[in-house]
Each structure stands twice: as structure tokens, then as C-alpha cells.
Design a protein around this motif. Structure first.
Motif, PDB file in Angstrom:
ATOM      1  N   CYS A 420       5.747   6.123  44.525  1.00  0.00           N
ATOM      2  CA  CYS A 420       4.535   6.912  44.284  1.00  0.00           C
ATOM      3  C   CYS A 420       3.306   6.045  44.540  1.00  0.00           C
ATOM      4  O   CYS A 420       3.164   4.965  43.955  1.00  0.00           O
ATOM      5  N   TYR A 421       2.427   6.512  45.428  1.00  0.00           N
ATOM      6  CA  TYR A 421       1.148   5.855  45.644  1.00  0.00           C
ATOM      7  C   TYR A 421       0.129   6.435  44.661  1.00  0.00           C
ATOM      8  O   TYR A 421       0.007   7.668  44.536  1.00  0.00           O
ATOM      9  N   VAL A 422      -0.604   5.560  43.980  1.00  0.00           N
ATOM     10  CA  VAL A 422      -1.602   5.978  43.000  1.00  0.00           C
ATOM     11  C   VAL A 422      -2.981   5.664  43.579  1.00  0.00           C
ATOM     12  O   VAL A 422      -3.323   4.497  43.802  1.00  0.00           O
ATOM     13  N   CYS A 423      -3.758   6.704  43.866  1.00  0.00           N
ATOM     14  CA  CYS A 423      -5.056   6.546  44.528  1.00  0.00           C
ATOM     15  C   CYS A 423      -6.167   7.069  43.620  1.00  0.00           C
ATOM     16  O   CYS A 423      -5.958   7.989  42.826  1.00  0.00           O
ATOM     17  N   GLY A 424      -7.327   6.488  43.789  1.00  0.00           N
ATOM     18  CA  GLY A 424      -8.475   6.945  43.007  1.00  0.00           C
ATOM     19  C   GLY A 424      -9.617   5.957  43.095  1.00  0.00           C
ATOM     20  O   GLY A 424      -9.454   4.820  43.546  1.00  0.00           O
ATOM     21  N   ALA A 425     -10.794   6.381  42.630  1.00  0.00           N
ATOM     22  CA  ALA A 425     -11.990   5.541  42.686  1.00  0.00           C
ATOM     23  C   ALA A 425     -11.849   4.341  41.764  1.00  0.00           C
ATOM     24  O   ALA A 425     -11.053   4.352  40.812  1.00  0.00           O
ATOM     25  N   ALA A 426     -12.608   3.293  42.056  1.00  0.00           N
ATOM     26  CA  ALA A 426     -12.622   2.116  41.189  1.00  0.00           C
ATOM     27  C   ALA A 426     -13.044   2.527  39.785  1.00  0.00           C
ATOM     28  O   ALA A 426     -13.970   3.313  39.598  1.00  0.00           O
ATOM     29  N   GLY A 427     -12.309   2.040  38.778  1.00  0.00           N
ATOM     30  CA  GLY A 427     -12.639   2.345  37.391  1.00  0.00           C
ATOM     31  C   GLY A 427     -12.083   3.654  36.880  1.00  0.00           C
ATOM     32  O   GLY A 427     -12.370   4.057  35.748  1.00  0.00           O
ATOM     33  N   SER A 428     -11.277   4.349  37.700  1.00  0.00           N
ATOM     34  CA  SER A 428     -10.753   5.651  37.263  1.00  0.00           C
ATOM     35  C   SER A 428      -9.549   5.520  36.326  1.00  0.00           C
ATOM     36  O   SER A 428      -9.111   6.515  35.752  1.00  0.00           O
ATOM     37  N   GLY A 429      -9.006   4.311  36.187  1.00  0.00           N
ATOM     38  CA  GLY A 429      -7.900   4.107  35.236  1.00  0.00           C
ATOM     39  C   GLY A 429      -6.536   3.965  35.872  1.00  0.00           C
ATOM     40  O   GLY A 429      -5.516   4.139  35.199  1.00  0.00           O
ATOM     41  N   LYS A 430      -6.493   3.625  37.152  1.00  0.00           N
ATOM     42  CA  LYS A 430      -5.189   3.494  37.841  1.00  0.00           C
ATOM     43  C   LYS A 430      -4.354   2.359  37.240  1.00  0.00           C
ATOM     44  O   LYS A 430      -3.177   2.523  36.936  1.00  0.00           O
ATOM     45  N   THR A 431      -4.990   1.190  37.099  1.00  0.00           N
ATOM     46  CA  THR A 431      -4.263   0.026  36.576  1.00  0.00           C
ATOM     47  C   THR A 431      -3.769   0.276  35.164  1.00  0.00           C
ATOM     48  O   THR A 431      -2.629  -0.070  34.816  1.00  0.00           O
TER      49      THR A 431
END
Length: 579
Positions: A420-431
Motif C-alpha cells: 500500500c502506497y500512502v500519499c498526502g501533503a506534508a504534515g497530514s499524518g502519514k508517518t
């Protein structure tokens, strides 16, 4: 092991080189032979080592110089012949012939051959012969041994070529320091590794069952009880600490191989080394580490039940304190037969499930290997070799899935491991989402992702265990990954993450989907930070409407901070399973 051996005979004029070759072929003495006998080819079926043997004669006159140099460079082993009745032909070996080979940059084994022993007057003891040969062997390490023969009688002629073959196929130099009379450090390291792999219960000794399995693997024959007792008794008498608890220790194992080599049984040690994948340079060969394993396009690689079983037993054998987790010291011991921890540069053990002390649980161990196999099956193949996977072929530890396109056409995936690739803007909470999936605590400190981050864990779906690998790339590399079809084709699902409290967060992922052709990949939207006030997204439609228009599941609201994340990982797995 090589399948052919090229033997060159050199020496002064009249020492009997051509006569030796002729006596071998004719099996009798031929009084008149030509100046240089044509090259002789002996087929593998008539040699003990089952290799094709080429025997090359040579001359040493001025007109022979070019041919001689050419053949010296092509030879696998050189027999320097001298005549027993001509001391000068022996004296020229250390003063002319051996320096000549070095001058040409040739580094192959050398056999000294004393011909015409029928002309020797009186008895010569082995001690007297050693006194002559040992100084030469000490100065010139390439000299393997000395054989005396008579082409006239004939006597020991076939032994000359047997020892020449042996010097190529089972060389002494990589294994043994003839000057110090000890095993070389590379040989010791290889044998220690083999001992560790054979010590399956990790008690520091090879018991009768382990020695029998070792004997079967290397020599295809069991070890008789009487033989085993004889070996242990010999080791007990000559090697301090070589036997313990009625088993063979590492010191005893090394002593045995030292004795084999000192008694000229190098083929025994070489057979063991080659069975465990070592080449002439005492390194594991590429063909051993990476056996042929084809993966068709659009398919992925997973561990087979045999692979999971082996890794489970390996874990349990190294869990010395039996606390259900491998601590740093236990992991170091487990990987001691390999180049080291393959995940050392990947934030391991944060990439998978570990206990409060950072020790890796069995769940985390199997999950980590599931991820490694999915992302880089060659590493798994190599480490199965390093860690001693017992079954042949080693590829039985892996299995290839059916193509993703078939899964999507049928609407049902047969895979057990999903990417699964997890994409999103910086600071959106991916990590934070990735850390929560690996069971790591929430961190208040924001650190931007600077390089690819991968985590893995198992997910229970209707009583069936699946492994899910989540990857984020950081805003810097995200676009680069998504524009590469070779990369996006590997994904089973893409999760688009947006911060539900940030009005601009959703438009970033909406633009990503428009910019790149990703509609063919199963998709899920995740709204993070649901513990904060919901913000109206600056987008032409709100996220739930956007998903509805695309016939996608509505965004799943999560809060890593408050621990509301379990549903999202099940949802990701279900989307991957039912594309």
C-alpha cells in the motif's frame, strides 16, 4: 567446481617429460618418443574426479620459448619434472623455473616430479627427500607436493597426474598455511559458519543426530555409530575441549578438518565447503546465493508455508530467554552466519512489531520477512542461504502470486501480502499512521519524511492472517514515484491521506489523482486528526461527495493521537483483497 583440468609438464631437456606422458597413455615404457608429444585429452569417465583432463607437453629450447610461455599462461597446474640422476635439473627448479612462472605473473599450483627413480643408487628415506623439498615449499607457496616416479618401469606415473588434478580441484593454498601448519583465517571463518548452521539446537555441540545430518548432506551417507565413536575418541585425545556432552565442539570440528588437510584428504574439506556454497575464494558463490527464480510481470513474491516454518523455527531456536521476542544480542547471534542484519539501515525494529524494550516479536519477525520478500525477494533468497535453509531447492521457501490484473478482473485477490502506497501533503499524518500500524507510540514532534519509509504488520481478516506493507515517500519523492508506471504497478492499493483539520489538505491529494493516471489502482481515502475540529476543505466538493462521485468508499476518519486507527488497516486490506 571446475569441469576440466589443464596439466602442463615443463622441465630441462632430457628429464623425461614426453616419456612420462607416453607411459601414461601406453601404460608401458616407449624407448623412443617424439620431442614434444601432442596434447592429450582424457575424458571424464576414466578419471576418478570425473573431469576432462588435458595433458600438455613442452620443450625448453630457444625455438620452444613462445609455445612454452603461451602454455604456462593457459595451465591450471604445472608439473616441473626433474631427473633423479641429474642434480642440476633439480637445482634449477628454485633458481630458474619457479621464478620464471612468477615473472610471467602466473599463480597456479605446482607439482614437483622426480623422474627416473629406477636410476637412483641406494636407498633414500622420506626424511632425506623432505630435507630437499621443504626449503623449496617454504619459499614458493605455489608448490603443492612432490611425487617421484619412473616412466621406464613404469611406476607412480598415474599418481603424478592424480596429484596434479587434485591440486586444481582441491587446492591447499586457500585452506592451509603450510609454513605455520594451521588453517587459514578464511577457512576457519567458513568452517565456523558451517558448524553454527549444523548446530540446529544451538547448544554449542554437534550431537549424533546433527553429525549424521551433516554427513548425509555432504557425503550422501549416514555416519556409522562405530565411526562416530572413533572420531570422537581421536578428537578427545588430541584436541583439548574438542568433545563436550558426548558431542563435537567447534574446536573439535576445526581440529578434524586440520587433520584431514594434513593427511592429504583435502577433498573432504572441499566437499564440505562446496556443499555449503563456497567457491575457490572461500566466499559464497553468486549462483548459490541467488538461484534462478523467475517472477513474471505483474506478479509478486511471498514466503511459502515452508519459508514461514523455517523462519519460525529459526526464531524459536534463538529466543534463548524464551520471552517470545529477539533482543539485540539474540538477533546478532541469529545473523552471525550472514553479513549482518539486512534491515540495519531501515529504522528496524521500528518497521515492525516489537515489545516495550524494542525486541522483535515472532509476529514482527515474520511480518518483516514478508515485507522483505515482497519488496526484494533476492535479499530473502540470499539470507535463506546465509541462515541455513535446509530444503532443496531453496526456492521452495518462496511462491509467486498470480498477476494483479487477473485478481482485478476476478474481483478477488489470492495474495497474502499487500503493498500500500500512502500519499498526502506534508504534515497530514502519514508517518504517524505508519507508526501506529507498527504498534509504535504517537509522537507529538513533527519530523518531515526525507526518504522512503516502510512498515509492516499482520491484519486478521475473517480469521485469515494477511500482511500489509505501508510505504510513504515524503513530499519530495512522492510525485517521482507516482509518475513511474513500473513503481505504481507494484501497488495493490493507494491510500490518500488528508488532515481533516487543515482546509488545504484535501486539494493536494485531489490534484495528485488528476495529475497521474492512477484510477486502475484500488483506492482508499483517510481523514486524519479526527480528534481536532473538522475544517471545510477548500475544494470544489467536500471529500465525501468527491468519493461518492468516483464510486469510492467514503473517507475513513482516524485519530492516531487517541488510538482510533484499527478500522482503517482492516479497510485497506479489504480494498486490496477485493480490487
Amino acid at each position: 567446481m571446475r569441469r576440466d583440468v589443464r596439466i602442463l609438464l615443463v622441465g630441462d631437456e632430457g628429464v623425461g617429460k614426453s616419456t612420462i606422458v607416453t607411459s601414461l597413455i601406453k601404460e608401458s615404457f616407449v624407448p623412443r618418443v617424439q620431442h614434444i608429444v601432442p596434447e592429450v585429452t582424457i575424458p571424464p569417465e576414466v578419471t576418478p574426479e570425473n573431469v576432462t583432463t588435458y595433458i600438455v607437453d613442452s620443450g625448453c629450447g630457444p625455438n620452444d620459448q613462445h609455445h612454452l610461455e603461451s602454455e604456462i599462461r593457459k595451465a591450471h597446474v604445472i608439473c616441473v619434472v626433474y631427473a633423479i640422476d641429474n642434480p642440476n635439473s633439480f637445482d634449477r627448479i628454485p633458481t630458474y623455473w619457479l621464478p620464471y612462472f612468477r615473472q610471467l605473473g602466473v599463480n597456479v599450483p605446482v607439482i614437483l616430479v622426480g623422474n627416473k627413480i629406477d636410476l637412483r643408487g641406494g636407498e633414500v628415506t622420506n626424511e632425506a627427500l623432505e630435507d630437499e623439498i621443504i626449503p623449496i615449499m617454504n619459499e614458493f607457496k605455489e608448490v603443492e607436493t612432490c611425487v617421484e616416479c619412473s616412466a621406464k618401469l613404469p611406476l607412480n606415473v598415474s599418481e603424478v597426474f592424480y596429484f596434479a588434478q587434485k591440486a586444481v580441484l582441491h587446492p591447499t593454498a586457500p585452506l592451509y598455511d603450510s609454513r605455520e601448519h594451521v588453517l587459514k583465517k578464511e577457512c576457519v571463518a567458513a568452517l565456523r559458519r558451517i558448524f553454527k548452521l549444523c548446530d540446529t539446537n544451538k547448544d554449542g555441540v554437534l550431537d549424533a543426530a546433527e553429525l549424521n545430518e551433516f554427513q548425509r548432506k555432504c557425503f550422501d551417507t549416514p555416519l556409522q555409530a562405530q565411526e562416530l565413536e572413533g572420531i570422537k575418541e581421536m578428537v578427545r585425545q588430541h584436541a583439548e575441549g574438542g568433545v563436550r556432552d558426548n558431542g563435537l565442539t567447534e574446536a573439535g570440528f576445526l581440529y578434524l578438518h586440520t587433520i584431514f588437510i594434513q593427511r592429504g584428504r583435502l577433498e573432504t574439506t572441499w566437499t564440505v565447503l562446496r556443499k555449503f556454497g563456497y567457491g575457490e575464494d572461500l566466499r559464497l558463490t553468486e549462483s548459490f546465493l541467488y538461484p534462478k527464480f523467475d517472477v513474471p510481470h505483474d506478479c509478486s513474491v511471498e514466503l511459502s508455508p515452508l519459508g514461514y516454518q523455517f523462519l519460525t523455527v529459526l526464531f524459536e531456536n534463538h529466543d534463548k530467554d524464551q520471552d517470545g521476542a529477539l533482543n539485540k544480542e539474540e538477533l546478532e547471534e541469529l545473523f552471525s552466519t550472514s553479513p549482518g542484519n539486512p534491515w540495519a539501515g531501515q529504522k528496524f525494529p521500528d518497521t515492525t512489531v516489537s515489545d516495550d524494550t524494542g525486541a522483535v516479536t515472532l509476529q514482527g519477525w515474520l511480518a518483516q520477512w514478508s515485507m522483505t520478500t515482497l519488496l526484494d525477494h533476492r535479499t530473502t533468497l540470499a539470507y535463506l542461504a546465509y541462515l541455513g535453509y535446509p530444503d532443496e531447492p531453496r526456492t521452495s521457501a518462496l511462491q509467486v502470486t498470480r498477476p494483479r490484473k487477473v485478481d482485478r478482473r476476478k474481483g478477488k485477490s489470492t495474495r497474502n501480502v499487500f503493498l500500500c502506497y500512502v500519499c498526502g501533503a506534508a504534515g497530514s499524518g502519514k508517518t504517524s499512521l505508519l507508526r501506529a500500524f507498527a504498534g509504535k507510540p504517537f509522537s507529538q514532534v513533527y519530523e518531515p519524511t526525507k526518504k522512503m519509509n516502510s512498515v509492516v504488520n499482520s491484519v486478521d481478516i475473517d480469521g485469515s492472517e494477511k500482511y500489509l506493507v505501508l510505504q510513504e515517500f515524503g513530499s519530495r519523492y512522492e510525485a517521482e514515484m507516482l509518475r513511474n508506471p513500473k513503481k505504481t504497478d507494484l501497488a495493490d492499493v493507494i491510500v490518500y491521506v488528508y488532515d481533516s483539520s487543515d482546509t488545504n489538505s484535501f486539494s493536494y491529494i485531489s490534484n495528485l489523482r488528476q495529475q497521474y493516471s492512477l484510477d486502475h489502482i484500488p483506492t482508499l481515502f483517510v481523514a486524519t486528526k479526527s480528534d481536532l475540529d473538522l475544517a471545510l476543505q477548500r475544494h470544489e466538493v467536500q471529500p465525501d461527495v468527491y468519493c461518492r462521485r468516483l464510486s469510492l468508499q467514503a473517507p475513513i476518519a482516524v485519530s492516531v493521537k487517541t488510538g482510533q486507527t484499527a478500522d482503517v488497516f482492516h479497510a485497506i486490506c479489504r480494498v486490496a483483497m477485493d480490487p
